[in-house]
Scaffold this motif. Sequence first.
Motif, PDB file in Angstrom:
ATOM      1  N   VAL A  49       0.979  -1.121  -0.153  1.00  0.00           N
ATOM      2  CA  VAL A  49       0.181   0.122   0.089  1.00  0.00           C
ATOM      3  C   VAL A  49       0.945   1.216   0.004  1.00  0.00           C
ATOM      4  O   VAL A  49       1.825   1.358   0.791  1.00  0.00           O
ATOM      5  CB  VAL A  49      -0.853   0.030   1.313  1.00  0.00           C
ATOM      6  N   PRO A  50       0.612   2.034  -0.836  1.00  0.00           N
ATOM      7  CA  PRO A  50       1.339   3.409  -0.767  1.00  0.00           C
ATOM      8  C   PRO A  50       1.518   4.061   0.486  1.00  0.00           C
ATOM      9  O   PRO A  50       0.441   4.097   1.338  1.00  0.00           O
ATOM     10  CB  PRO A  50       0.756   4.382  -1.831  1.00  0.00           C
ATOM     11  N   ALA A  51       2.481   4.689   1.091  1.00  0.00           N
ATOM     12  CA  ALA A  51       2.385   5.241   2.547  1.00  0.00           C
ATOM     13  C   ALA A  51       1.402   6.146   2.739  1.00  0.00           C
ATOM     14  O   ALA A  51       0.843   6.133   3.683  1.00  0.00           O
ATOM     15  CB  ALA A  51       3.978   5.874   2.493  1.00  0.00           C
ATOM     16  N   SER A  52       0.937   7.085   1.684  1.00  0.00           N
ATOM     17  CA  SER A  52      -0.009   8.024   2.053  1.00  0.00           C
ATOM     18  C   SER A  52      -1.403   7.443   2.239  1.00  0.00           C
ATOM     19  O   SER A  52      -2.481   8.054   2.527  1.00  0.00           O
ATOM     20  CB  SER A  52      -0.241   9.200   0.995  1.00  0.00           C
ATOM     21  N   TRP A  53      -1.524   6.016   1.772  1.00  0.00           N
ATOM     22  CA  TRP A  53      -2.767   5.423   2.067  1.00  0.00           C
ATOM     23  C   TRP A  53      -3.035   4.781   3.641  1.00  0.00           C
ATOM     24  O   TRP A  53      -3.755   4.154   3.988  1.00  0.00           O
ATOM     25  CB  TRP A  53      -2.969   4.239   1.099  1.00  0.00           C
ATOM     26  N   VAL A  54      -1.709   4.930   4.256  1.00  0.00           N
ATOM     27  CA  VAL A  54      -1.791   4.306   5.712  1.00  0.00           C
ATOM     28  C   VAL A  54      -2.489   5.332   6.545  1.00  0.00           C
ATOM     29  O   VAL A  54      -2.250   6.362   6.325  1.00  0.00           O
ATOM     30  CB  VAL A  54      -0.563   3.980   5.998  1.00  0.00           C
ATOM     31  N   CYS A  55      -3.335   4.970   7.623  1.00  0.00           N
ATOM     32  CA  CYS A  55      -4.121   5.865   8.373  1.00  0.00           C
ATOM     33  C   CYS A  55      -5.007   6.723   7.714  1.00  0.00           C
ATOM     34  O   CYS A  55      -5.095   8.079   8.174  1.00  0.00           O
ATOM     35  CB  CYS A  55      -2.949   6.166   9.333  1.00  0.00           C
ATOM     36  N   ASP A  56      -5.519   6.503   6.700  1.00  0.00           N
ATOM     37  CA  ASP A  56      -6.261   7.454   5.818  1.00  0.00           C
ATOM     38  C   ASP A  56      -7.920   7.057   6.040  1.00  0.00           C
ATOM     39  O   ASP A  56      -8.704   7.503   5.399  1.00  0.00           O
ATOM     40  CB  ASP A  56      -6.141   7.480   4.284  1.00  0.00           C
ATOM     41  N   ARG A  57      -8.113   6.056   7.012  1.00  0.00           N
ATOM     42  CA  ARG A  57      -9.587   5.859   7.428  1.00  0.00           C
ATOM     43  C   ARG A  57     -10.107   4.909   6.154  1.00  0.00           C
ATOM     44  O   ARG A  57     -11.313   4.849   6.298  1.00  0.00           O
ATOM     45  CB  ARG A  57     -10.529   6.884   7.483  1.00  0.00           C
ATOM     46  N   VAL A  58      -9.473   4.092   5.325  1.00  0.00           N
ATOM     47  CA  VAL A  58      -9.810   3.233   4.514  1.00  0.00           C
ATOM     48  C   VAL A  58      -8.812   2.365   4.372  1.00  0.00           C
ATOM     49  O   VAL A  58      -7.685   2.383   4.371  1.00  0.00           O
ATOM     50  CB  VAL A  58      -9.761   4.102   2.998  1.00  0.00           C
ATOM     51  N   SER A  59      -9.576   0.930   4.709  1.00  0.00           N
ATOM     52  CA  SER A  59      -8.584  -0.074   4.632  1.00  0.00           C
ATOM     53  C   SER A  59      -8.316  -0.638   3.285  1.00  0.00           C
ATOM     54  O   SER A  59      -9.071  -0.933   2.439  1.00  0.00           O
ATOM     55  CB  SER A  59      -9.690  -1.328   5.409  1.00  0.00           C
TER      56      SER A  59
END
Length: 161
Positions: A49-59
């Motif tokens: 998963v791209p780093a900016s997708w982590v902790c973006d409230r979307v699993s």
Amino acid sequence: SALALVILAALASGLGVALALLPQTPVNRLCTAPNNKTGFLCDDRVTCVPASWVCDRVSNCRNGEDEQEQLCGDLPHSLPAHLVFPCSKPRSWVYADQRCNGMNDCGDCSDETGSLAACPPCGQEWWSCSPVHYEFCSCIPRRLCRDGIQHCLGWSDEFVC
């Protein structure tokens, strides 16, 4: 034979508890996401998963490990270091995959032009100049060349690009 089964079950249970108490080796979550960007490796050991997708409230991971409280509870401190890029402004940060993406994500261009960022020169789709608009830092997308709007201080985006 029933007694043997009970003893075997007790031994297996004890072994399971003993194994659970052993210190766990931390999982290496570093991976390369699409476009050669820094990523977060999911539990399936395949999905990056791209780093900016982590902790973006979307699993984005099958088991939702990219959104777990342990990972997202105290941003950026709770994130693995490889997912974080520190901006030059104190207490400012961006996700590592936002470094060298052509956009001024830090607000002071330290993610694009700073010595910590160590970005390569502008790519083929970019024009190098000192921009007027702070959305970009030292490169603008070539699609903005000759669009009738000044993006570079010396108008090179309108006359040279």
